[in-house]
Write a protein that holds these residues in place. Structure first.
Motif, mmCIF file in Angstrom:
data_model
loop_
_atom_site.group_PDB
_atom_site.id
_atom_site.type_symbol
_atom_site.label_atom_id
_atom_site.label_comp_id
_atom_site.label_asym_id
_atom_site.label_seq_id
_atom_site.Cartn_x
_atom_site.Cartn_y
_atom_site.Cartn_z
ATOM 1 N N LYS A 30 53.159 45.197 -5.607
ATOM 2 C CA LYS A 30 54.062 46.311 -5.317
ATOM 3 C C LYS A 30 53.745 46.756 -3.896
ATOM 4 O O LYS A 30 52.579 46.976 -3.558
ATOM 5 C CB LYS A 30 53.827 47.471 -6.277
ATOM 6 N N ARG A 53 49.821 43.610 -9.030
ATOM 7 C CA ARG A 53 50.374 44.023 -10.329
ATOM 8 C C ARG A 53 50.210 42.885 -11.321
ATOM 9 O O ARG A 53 50.459 41.737 -11.003
ATOM 10 C CB ARG A 53 51.852 44.382 -10.184
ATOM 11 N N GLY A 55 51.448 43.215 -14.745
ATOM 12 C CA GLY A 55 52.402 43.282 -15.833
ATOM 13 C C GLY A 55 52.906 44.687 -16.042
ATOM 14 O O GLY A 55 52.477 45.633 -15.390
ATOM 15 N N LYS A 56 53.826 44.820 -16.977
ATOM 16 C CA LYS A 56 54.476 46.115 -17.211
ATOM 17 C C LYS A 56 53.504 47.190 -17.667
ATOM 18 O O LYS A 56 53.757 48.363 -17.503
ATOM 19 C CB LYS A 56 55.593 45.954 -18.232
ATOM 20 N N GLY A 57 52.386 46.801 -18.268
ATOM 21 C CA GLY A 57 51.407 47.778 -18.736
ATOM 22 C C GLY A 57 50.536 48.351 -17.642
ATOM 23 O O GLY A 57 49.752 49.254 -17.875
ATOM 24 N N ASP A 58 50.663 47.807 -16.416
ATOM 25 C CA ASP A 58 49.874 48.321 -15.294
ATOM 26 C C ASP A 58 50.176 49.785 -15.055
ATOM 27 O O ASP A 58 51.315 50.229 -15.159
ATOM 28 C CB ASP A 58 50.249 47.590 -13.993
ATOM 29 N N SER A 60 50.920 52.815 -12.604
ATOM 30 C CA SER A 60 51.610 52.834 -11.311
ATOM 31 C C SER A 60 50.687 53.317 -10.204
ATOM 32 O O SER A 60 51.033 53.263 -9.043
ATOM 33 C CB SER A 60 52.849 53.727 -11.384
#
Length: 92
Positions: A30, A53, A55-58, A60
């Motif tokens: 990101k 990053r 994955g989606k569970g990271d 922000s």
């Protein structure tokens, strides 16, 4: 940031993103740039955050910064190591 400086800096971001991915094993990065206190800027000069990053569970939020000595070991060239040491990371 002057247009020529912005062009040079932005031209370096894809290579820097690839280096961050290779150094961390992350499948993605990101790229963030905060402009102004209301946007979350805390260091008031132009700079970009390249956050690995996984994955989606990271979260922000980025984790702790890698110490310079550890980061140097992942850089492929003397030029890159010199840029890190001098704060000129956009020249990678």
């Amino acid at each position: 940031m002057a247009p020529d400086v912005a062009a040079s800096t932005l031209a370096s971001l894809p290579r820097l993103a690839q280096l961050v991915k290779a150094a961390t094993g992350a499948p993605a990065v990101k790229v963030l740039q905060n402009s102004g206190a209301e946007a979350g800027q805390e260091v008031f000069h132009a700079h970009f955050h390249v956050v690995p990053r996984f994955g989606k569970g990271d979260s922000s939020e980025p984790g702790p910064m890698l110490p310079a000595e550890a980061a140097e070991a992942t850089l492929p060239s003397e030029e890159g190591r010199g840029a890190l040491a001098s704060g000129r990371c956009s020249t990678l």
